[in-house]
Design an enzyme around this catalytic site. Structure first.
Site, PDB file in Angstrom:
ATOM      1  N   ASP A 195       0.844  -1.190   0.000  1.00 21.28           N
ATOM      2  CA  ASP A 195       0.000   0.000   0.000  1.00 21.28           C
ATOM      3  C   ASP A 195       0.883   1.244   0.000  1.00 21.28           C
ATOM      4  O   ASP A 195       1.597   1.509   0.962  1.00 21.28           O
ATOM      5  CB  ASP A 195      -0.896  -0.021   1.243  1.00 21.28           C
ATOM      6  CG  ASP A 195      -1.951   1.075   1.226  1.00 21.28           C
ATOM      7  OD1 ASP A 195      -1.927   1.912   0.297  1.00 21.28           O
ATOM      8  OD2 ASP A 195      -2.804   1.085   2.131  1.00 21.28           O
ATOM      9  N   HIS A 197      -0.465   4.177  -0.125  1.00 19.62           N
ATOM     10  CA  HIS A 197      -1.227   5.152   0.661  1.00 19.62           C
ATOM     11  C   HIS A 197      -1.276   6.528  -0.002  1.00 19.62           C
ATOM     12  O   HIS A 197      -1.486   7.537   0.667  1.00 19.62           O
ATOM     13  CB  HIS A 197      -0.620   5.283   2.069  1.00 19.62           C
ATOM     14  CG  HIS A 197      -1.603   5.105   3.169  1.00 19.62           C
ATOM     15  ND1 HIS A 197      -1.791   6.023   4.179  1.00 19.62           N
ATOM     16  CD2 HIS A 197      -2.468   4.101   3.438  1.00 19.62           C
ATOM     17  CE1 HIS A 197      -2.710   5.598   5.020  1.00 19.62           C
ATOM     18  NE2 HIS A 197      -3.144   4.433   4.594  1.00 19.62           N
ATOM     19  N   GLU A 221      -1.317  -0.914  -3.999  1.00 19.11           N
ATOM     20  CA  GLU A 221      -2.531  -0.140  -3.687  1.00 19.11           C
ATOM     21  C   GLU A 221      -2.235   1.354  -3.656  1.00 19.11           C
ATOM     22  O   GLU A 221      -1.196   1.774  -3.157  1.00 19.11           O
ATOM     23  CB  GLU A 221      -3.058  -0.600  -2.319  1.00 19.11           C
ATOM     24  CG  GLU A 221      -4.312   0.103  -1.849  1.00 19.11           C
ATOM     25  CD  GLU A 221      -4.821  -0.468  -0.547  1.00 19.11           C
ATOM     26  OE1 GLU A 221      -5.531   0.253   0.175  1.00 19.11           O
ATOM     27  OE2 GLU A 221      -4.514  -1.647  -0.233  1.00 19.11           O
ATOM     28  N   GLU A 247     -10.509   2.960  -1.784  1.00 19.39           N
ATOM     29  CA  GLU A 247     -10.968   3.242  -0.425  1.00 19.39           C
ATOM     30  C   GLU A 247     -11.364   4.704  -0.251  1.00 19.39           C
ATOM     31  O   GLU A 247     -12.119   5.035   0.658  1.00 19.39           O
ATOM     32  CB  GLU A 247      -9.902   2.867   0.596  1.00 19.39           C
ATOM     33  CG  GLU A 247      -8.653   3.738   0.563  1.00 19.39           C
ATOM     34  CD  GLU A 247      -7.583   3.255   1.525  1.00 19.39           C
ATOM     35  OE1 GLU A 247      -7.324   3.958   2.519  1.00 19.39           O
ATOM     36  OE2 GLU A 247      -7.020   2.176   1.286  1.00 19.39           O
ATOM     37  N   HIS A 297     -12.268  -2.621   1.310  1.00 18.21           N
ATOM     38  CA  HIS A 297     -11.429  -1.969   2.309  1.00 18.21           C
ATOM     39  C   HIS A 297     -12.092  -2.108   3.673  1.00 18.21           C
ATOM     40  O   HIS A 297     -13.298  -1.891   3.821  1.00 18.21           O
ATOM     41  CB  HIS A 297     -11.303  -0.492   1.921  1.00 18.21           C
ATOM     42  CG  HIS A 297     -10.492   0.342   2.855  1.00 18.21           C
ATOM     43  ND1 HIS A 297     -11.055   1.279   3.691  1.00 18.21           N
ATOM     44  CD2 HIS A 297      -9.151   0.417   3.069  1.00 18.21           C
ATOM     45  CE1 HIS A 297     -10.107   1.893   4.365  1.00 18.21           C
ATOM     46  NE2 HIS A 297      -8.945   1.387   4.014  1.00 18.21           N
TER      47      HIS A 297
END
Length: 394
Positions: A195, A197, A221, A247, A297
């Site tokens: 991830d 982020h 991700e 998400e 998520h």
């Protein structure tokens, strides 16, 4: 003319009250009560903005109290279309938790799990994965070993510390070295997603994806922020690694543009942020039409996880389910601390089974929730800065 008690028209059930409970570590539960004594639970929250979400839930209450909770589709449209301004994390998360509670009520009233109301099972068990490593990934090998011994073979970790739009090779090398160590230690006995982020911009995303390819992560991700989703297709053309995101997207109307543009292999809507079970079911079906996999998520609590699993169990394209048991955000509290039926959340060899209880299948410990809500923390995500003092993505 037929008369008598057996031929009287039955009055519909009515919603009587909405109650919210903010609790540690960063969650909020919603209880929706009815005049027939059937209650439903939801989990509406924007992590770090729980007060705003709580206010939005109660602003929807006048549209709901006195209405029939069985009319989920109509109530959803009332909440979404009844205001001129719509969408976004706060409003859609409020709708999400209410929607979850309404499905819980309907399942309980009819005596069946929610997935039965959505057409029934498409699978017998659902693959789940576990977080390792924390915000600034460290001790990943240790955490994977510990969880691997408990039956997990699929993991996710943050891919890097904060990175600037054009950052140095030392940070790139450090991030890649960590991933290389995992493959060296575990080979192909485990799989892991990475991830980003949204911490890196397009120039660094290209570099990181190229360097990661030899280590074959399961997915990457949020290679860039959701507001930069026009880059997903471009990045996908430069890598063989499946890209995942979603998400921070809140309705089918946002997802449709991403599906049309292409680039994502895995879509990650959150049933506590993206309009609840009702909306995420539509997003999942849209994803299937574009041959995109579903991995909801869920770094949240037990109601959110249950809502995800009901979605997974009716969606053919569901491949992985995030869950927050043991996640680094859970300081001193875990999801199952708030339920009376932890046995229904058992993870066996990396899988969870369908719930058998009616509704969402979660029996909430209301007394504990009420007591815990009296000392709820006002959680905020960290504020990070680059070396030059500018704000960094967390």
């Amino acid at each position: 003319m037929l008369t008598g008690p057996s031929h009287r028209i039955r009055c519909p059930m009515k919603i009587t009250k909405l109650s919210t409970f903010r609790v540690a570590p960063r969650w909020m539960f919603l209880k929706v009560e009815t005049d027939e004594g059937i209650d439903g639970w939801g989990e509406p929250v924007v992590e770090g903005k729980s007060l705003s979400t709580e206010a939005a839930v109660h602003e929807f209450a006048p549209y709901l109290v006195g209405q029939d909770p069985m009319r989920i589709n109509d109530l959803w449209q009332v909440m979404y279309r009844g205001g001129f301004y719509r969408g976004g994390p706060t409003l859609m998360s409020a709708i999400a938790g209410i929607d979850q509670a309404l499905w819980d009520i309907k399942g309980k009233a009819l005596g069946v799990p929610v997935y039965q109301l959505l057409g029934g099972l498409v699978r017998d068990k659902m693959k789940v994965y576990s977080w390792v490593g924390g915000d600034r990934p460290s001790d990943v090998i240790r955490d994977i070993k510990r969880l691997h011994e408990r039956g997990f073979d699929t993991f996710k970790m943050n891919g890097s510390v904060e990175m600037g739009p054009l950052d140095n090779s030392a940070k790139v090398d450090a991030a890649i070295a960590r991933i290389a160590e995992i493959r060296e230690a575990f080979g192909n006995t485990i799989e892991f997603g990475i991830d980003f982020h949204g911490r890196i911009g397009l120039p660094m995303a290209k570099t990181m994806l190229r360097e990661l390819e030899p280590h074959r992560p399961l997915f990457v991700e949020e290679p860039v922020l959701a507001e930069q989703d026009e880059h997903y297709a471009r990045l996908a053309q430069h890598t063989s690694i499946p890209l995942a995101a979603g998400e921070r997207m809140y309705s089918r109307f946002e997802f449709k543009r991403v599906f049309e543009a292409g680039g994502l292999a895995i879509v990650q809507p959150d049933p506590s942020h993206a309009g609840g079970i009702s909306e995420c079911l539509k997003i999942a079906a849209m994803a299937e039409a574009y041959d995109v996999a579903l991995a909801p998520h869920c770094p949240l609590g037990p109601v959110a996880l249950a809502a995800c699993l009901h979605l997974d169990f009716v969606s053919h394209n569901a491949v992985l389910q995030e869950q927050s048991i043991g996640i680094h955000y859970n300081q001193g509290v875990e999801p199952l601390d708030y339920v009376l039926n932890p046995e229904d959340f058992v993870i066996q060899d990396g899988y969870m089974l369908p719930f058998t209880k009616p509704g969402l299948g979660v029996v909430m410990n209301e007394a504990h929730i009420r007591e815990a809500s009296l000392r709820a923390p006002d959680w905020r995500n960290p504020l990070w800065r680059h070396e030059d003092g500018s704000v960094a993505e967390w």
